[in-house]
Design a protein around this motif. Structure first.
Motif, PDB file in Angstrom:
ATOM      1  N   THR A 267      -5.188  26.324  -9.435  1.00  0.00           N
ATOM      2  CA  THR A 267      -5.903  25.871  -8.241  1.00  0.00           C
ATOM      3  C   THR A 267      -7.279  25.349  -8.606  1.00  0.00           C
ATOM      4  O   THR A 267      -7.713  24.312  -8.105  1.00  0.00           O
ATOM      5  CB  THR A 267      -6.005  27.016  -7.215  1.00  0.00           C
ATOM      6  N   ALA A 268      -7.970  26.019  -9.494  1.00  0.00           N
ATOM      7  CA  ALA A 268      -9.298  25.575  -9.925  1.00  0.00           C
ATOM      8  C   ALA A 268      -9.209  24.223 -10.627  1.00  0.00           C
ATOM      9  O   ALA A 268     -10.041  23.339 -10.400  1.00  0.00           O
ATOM     10  CB  ALA A 268      -9.926  26.615 -10.837  1.00  0.00           C
ATOM     11  N   GLY A 269      -8.193  24.032 -11.465  1.00  0.00           N
ATOM     12  CA  GLY A 269      -8.012  22.760 -12.155  1.00  0.00           C
ATOM     13  C   GLY A 269      -7.704  21.631 -11.192  1.00  0.00           C
ATOM     14  O   GLY A 269      -8.235  20.532 -11.307  1.00  0.00           O
ATOM     15  N   PHE A 270      -6.859  21.892 -10.205  1.00  0.00           N
ATOM     16  CA  PHE A 270      -6.521  20.886  -9.200  1.00  0.00           C
ATOM     17  C   PHE A 270      -7.751  20.518  -8.389  1.00  0.00           C
ATOM     18  O   PHE A 270      -8.018  19.353  -8.137  1.00  0.00           O
ATOM     19  CB  PHE A 270      -5.401  21.410  -8.297  1.00  0.00           C
ATOM     20  N   ALA A 271      -8.526  21.502  -7.971  1.00  0.00           N
ATOM     21  CA  ALA A 271      -9.744  21.250  -7.189  1.00  0.00           C
ATOM     22  C   ALA A 271     -10.742  20.430  -7.989  1.00  0.00           C
ATOM     23  O   ALA A 271     -11.374  19.520  -7.457  1.00  0.00           O
ATOM     24  CB  ALA A 271     -10.361  22.568  -6.739  1.00  0.00           C
ATOM     25  N   ALA A 272     -10.880  20.713  -9.272  1.00  0.00           N
ATOM     26  CA  ALA A 272     -11.810  19.952 -10.108  1.00  0.00           C
ATOM     27  C   ALA A 272     -11.356  18.500 -10.216  1.00  0.00           C
ATOM     28  O   ALA A 272     -12.175  17.576 -10.160  1.00  0.00           O
ATOM     29  CB  ALA A 272     -11.909  20.588 -11.488  1.00  0.00           C
ATOM     30  N   ARG A 273     -10.042  18.269 -10.345  1.00  0.00           N
ATOM     31  CA  ARG A 273      -9.517  16.908 -10.432  1.00  0.00           C
ATOM     32  C   ARG A 273      -9.772  16.133  -9.144  1.00  0.00           C
ATOM     33  O   ARG A 273     -10.068  14.944  -9.169  1.00  0.00           O
ATOM     34  CB  ARG A 273      -8.026  16.959 -10.733  1.00  0.00           C
ATOM     35  N   MET A 274      -9.675  16.814  -8.001  1.00  0.00           N
ATOM     36  CA  MET A 274      -9.914  16.161  -6.716  1.00  0.00           C
ATOM     37  C   MET A 274     -11.362  15.712  -6.573  1.00  0.00           C
ATOM     38  O   MET A 274     -11.635  14.755  -5.868  1.00  0.00           O
ATOM     39  CB  MET A 274      -9.556  17.107  -5.561  1.00  0.00           C
ATOM     40  N   MET A 275     -12.282  16.378  -7.223  1.00  0.00           N
ATOM     41  CA  MET A 275     -13.693  16.068  -7.077  1.00  0.00           C
ATOM     42  C   MET A 275     -14.154  14.964  -8.036  1.00  0.00           C
ATOM     43  O   MET A 275     -15.237  14.439  -7.892  1.00  0.00           O
ATOM     44  CB  MET A 275     -14.539  17.328  -7.310  1.00  0.00           C
ATOM     45  N   GLU A 276     -13.331  14.595  -9.014  1.00  0.00           N
ATOM     46  CA  GLU A 276     -13.702  13.560  -9.966  1.00  0.00           C
ATOM     47  C   GLU A 276     -13.697  12.193  -9.287  1.00  0.00           C
ATOM     48  O   GLU A 276     -12.877  11.929  -8.415  1.00  0.00           O
ATOM     49  CB  GLU A 276     -12.703  13.519 -11.126  1.00  0.00           C
ATOM     50  N   PRO A 277     -14.591  11.293  -9.717  1.00  0.00           N
ATOM     51  CA  PRO A 277     -14.529   9.929  -9.190  1.00  0.00           C
ATOM     52  C   PRO A 277     -13.324   9.202  -9.776  1.00  0.00           C
ATOM     53  O   PRO A 277     -12.782   9.626 -10.803  1.00  0.00           O
ATOM     54  CB  PRO A 277     -15.838   9.305  -9.681  1.00  0.00           C
ATOM     55  N   PRO A 278     -12.896   8.099  -9.148  1.00  0.00           N
ATOM     56  CA  PRO A 278     -11.786   7.337  -9.726  1.00  0.00           C
ATOM     57  C   PRO A 278     -12.189   6.788 -11.094  1.00  0.00           C
ATOM     58  O   PRO A 278     -13.378   6.680 -11.395  1.00  0.00           O
ATOM     59  CB  PRO A 278     -11.564   6.205  -8.726  1.00  0.00           C
ATOM     60  N   PRO A 279     -11.226   6.416 -11.921  1.00  0.00           N
ATOM     61  CA  PRO A 279     -11.555   5.846 -13.230  1.00  0.00           C
ATOM     62  C   PRO A 279     -12.473   4.633 -13.089  1.00  0.00           C
ATOM     63  O   PRO A 279     -12.319   3.836 -12.162  1.00  0.00           O
ATOM     64  CB  PRO A 279     -10.193   5.430 -13.798  1.00  0.00           C
ATOM     65  N   SER A 280     -13.405   4.478 -13.998  1.00  0.00           N
ATOM     66  CA  SER A 280     -14.372   3.380 -13.908  1.00  0.00           C
ATOM     67  C   SER A 280     -13.735   2.019 -14.187  1.00  0.00           C
ATOM     68  O   SER A 280     -14.264   0.994 -13.767  1.00  0.00           O
ATOM     69  CB  SER A 280     -15.541   3.623 -14.866  1.00  0.00           C
ATOM     70  N   ASP A 281     -12.603   1.980 -14.879  1.00  0.00           N
ATOM     71  CA  ASP A 281     -11.949   0.714 -15.204  1.00  0.00           C
ATOM     72  C   ASP A 281     -10.796   0.375 -14.260  1.00  0.00           C
ATOM     73  O   ASP A 281      -9.909  -0.407 -14.599  1.00  0.00           O
ATOM     74  CB  ASP A 281     -11.463   0.735 -16.651  1.00  0.00           C
ATOM     75  N   LEU A 282     -10.820   0.927 -13.065  1.00  0.00           N
ATOM     76  CA  LEU A 282      -9.752   0.728 -12.094  1.00  0.00           C
ATOM     77  C   LEU A 282      -9.654  -0.744 -11.683  1.00  0.00           C
ATOM     78  O   LEU A 282     -10.656  -1.364 -11.335  1.00  0.00           O
ATOM     79  CB  LEU A 282     -10.047   1.591 -10.862  1.00  0.00           C
ATOM     80  N   ASP A 283      -8.458  -1.307 -11.745  1.00  0.00           N
ATOM     81  CA  ASP A 283      -8.219  -2.689 -11.325  1.00  0.00           C
ATOM     82  C   ASP A 283      -8.128  -2.706  -9.801  1.00  0.00           C
ATOM     83  O   ASP A 283      -7.196  -2.153  -9.225  1.00  0.00           O
ATOM     84  CB  ASP A 283      -6.924  -3.197 -11.960  1.00  0.00           C
TER      85      ASP A 283
ATOM     86  N   THR B 189      -3.573   4.293  -3.777  1.00  0.00           N
ATOM     87  CA  THR B 189      -2.705   3.262  -4.337  1.00  0.00           C
ATOM     88  C   THR B 189      -1.734   2.811  -3.249  1.00  0.00           C
ATOM     89  O   THR B 189      -1.343   3.596  -2.382  1.00  0.00           O
ATOM     90  CB  THR B 189      -1.897   3.761  -5.553  1.00  0.00           C
ATOM     91  N   LEU B 190      -1.391   1.538  -3.292  1.00  0.00           N
ATOM     92  CA  LEU B 190      -0.358   0.974  -2.429  1.00  0.00           C
ATOM     93  C   LEU B 190       0.643   0.267  -3.333  1.00  0.00           C
ATOM     94  O   LEU B 190       0.253  -0.571  -4.157  1.00  0.00           O
ATOM     95  CB  LEU B 190      -0.940  -0.031  -1.439  1.00  0.00           C
ATOM     96  N   THR B 191       1.912   0.608  -3.208  1.00  0.00           N
ATOM     97  CA  THR B 191       2.955  -0.029  -4.003  1.00  0.00           C
ATOM     98  C   THR B 191       3.809  -0.896  -3.085  1.00  0.00           C
ATOM     99  O   THR B 191       4.368  -0.407  -2.102  1.00  0.00           O
ATOM    100  CB  THR B 191       3.826   1.018  -4.723  1.00  0.00           C
ATOM    101  N   VAL B 192       3.859  -2.171  -3.419  1.00  0.00           N
ATOM    102  CA  VAL B 192       4.686  -3.137  -2.695  1.00  0.00           C
ATOM    103  C   VAL B 192       5.958  -3.324  -3.509  1.00  0.00           C
ATOM    104  O   VAL B 192       5.904  -3.790  -4.646  1.00  0.00           O
ATOM    105  CB  VAL B 192       3.941  -4.486  -2.532  1.00  0.00           C
ATOM    106  N   SER B 193       7.085  -2.938  -2.940  1.00  0.00           N
ATOM    107  CA  SER B 193       8.384  -3.123  -3.595  1.00  0.00           C
ATOM    108  C   SER B 193       9.071  -4.318  -2.952  1.00  0.00           C
ATOM    109  O   SER B 193       9.116  -4.421  -1.722  1.00  0.00           O
ATOM    110  CB  SER B 193       9.250  -1.869  -3.446  1.00  0.00           C
ATOM    111  N   ILE B 194       9.580  -5.195  -3.783  1.00  0.00           N
ATOM    112  CA  ILE B 194      10.171  -6.451  -3.321  1.00  0.00           C
ATOM    113  C   ILE B 194      11.583  -6.542  -3.871  1.00  0.00           C
ATOM    114  O   ILE B 194      11.811  -6.320  -5.060  1.00  0.00           O
ATOM    115  CB  ILE B 194       9.350  -7.657  -3.829  1.00  0.00           C
ATOM    116  N   ASN B 195      12.524  -6.878  -2.988  1.00  0.00           N
ATOM    117  CA  ASN B 195      13.904  -7.099  -3.409  1.00  0.00           C
ATOM    118  C   ASN B 195      14.329  -8.445  -2.847  1.00  0.00           C
ATOM    119  O   ASN B 195      14.332  -8.638  -1.631  1.00  0.00           O
ATOM    120  CB  ASN B 195      14.815  -5.979  -2.919  1.00  0.00           C
ATOM    121  N   GLY B 196      14.624  -9.374  -3.735  1.00  0.00           N
ATOM    122  CA  GLY B 196      14.975 -10.718  -3.291  1.00  0.00           C
ATOM    123  C   GLY B 196      15.932 -11.390  -4.240  1.00  0.00           C
ATOM    124  O   GLY B 196      16.499 -10.749  -5.137  1.00  0.00           O
ATOM    125  N   PRO B 197      16.122 -12.704  -4.075  1.00  0.00           N
ATOM    126  CA  PRO B 197      17.072 -13.448  -4.903  1.00  0.00           C
ATOM    127  C   PRO B 197      16.803 -13.334  -6.410  1.00  0.00           C
ATOM    128  O   PRO B 197      17.735 -13.385  -7.203  1.00  0.00           O
ATOM    129  CB  PRO B 197      16.903 -14.901  -4.440  1.00  0.00           C
TER     130      PRO B 197
END
Length: 149
Positions: free
Chosen positions: A23-39, A129-137
């Motif tokens: 629980t302590a590890g999960f809570a610490a992860r929640m408090m971290e900022p997002p990665p600085s190199d996030l696209d 995150t948002l994942t767009v899944s596409i199914n087409g020709p």
């Protein structure tokens, strides 16, 4: 009798200690900022290079706590609108380990490869995150987008 009592106490204490550390590890992860190199690009070629997808929120700034709509545009890699595609949307908060609080869905084909997504909601600020899944020709493919609200 006291050895039995000590073993019983140990059987209860060990799982509780493991739970506390996890629980302590999960809570610490929640408090971290997002990665600085996030696209943070909202236009991407899909994972297998079959399509190009772009997302646009219908409101700016993107609301937190309110249901709103987005537009997704899907084209071929040469820029032509993709026709006859089925699109689904999923997402969540990687640092929190949960998905979207709603089930957004494509409700309308707007033409020229654009589709209306309704039912989007972000219930808190942070990295999503948002994942767009596409199914087409051309086949099935997907693109994952990062947002920081």
């Amino acid at each position: 009798m006291s050895a039995k009592f000590s073993r019983r106490r140990l059987l209860w204490a060990a799982p509780l200690a493991i739970l506390a550390v996890a629980t302590a590890g999960f809570a610490a992860r929640m408090m971290e900022p997002p990665p600085s190199d996030l696209d943070l690009s909202l236009r991407k070629t899909t994972d297998h290079g079959l399509y190009v997808a772009s997302l646009a929120a219908d409101q700016s700034p993107i609301p937190v706590g309110a249901i709103h709509s987005w537009t997704v545009k899907v084209t071929s890699t040469d820029g032509k609108p993709a026709a006859n595609v089925a699109i689904t949307i999923d997402g969540g908060m990687p640092q929190h380990g949960h998905g979207l609080p709603t089930k957004p869905e494509v409700t309308r084909d707007l033409g020229a490869g654009r589709h209306r997504i309704e039912g989007m909601k972000f219930n808190m600020a942070g990295w999503w995150t948002l994942t767009v899944s596409i199914n087409g020709p051309k086949g099935a493919d997907k693109a994952t987008f990062n947002l920081v609200l």
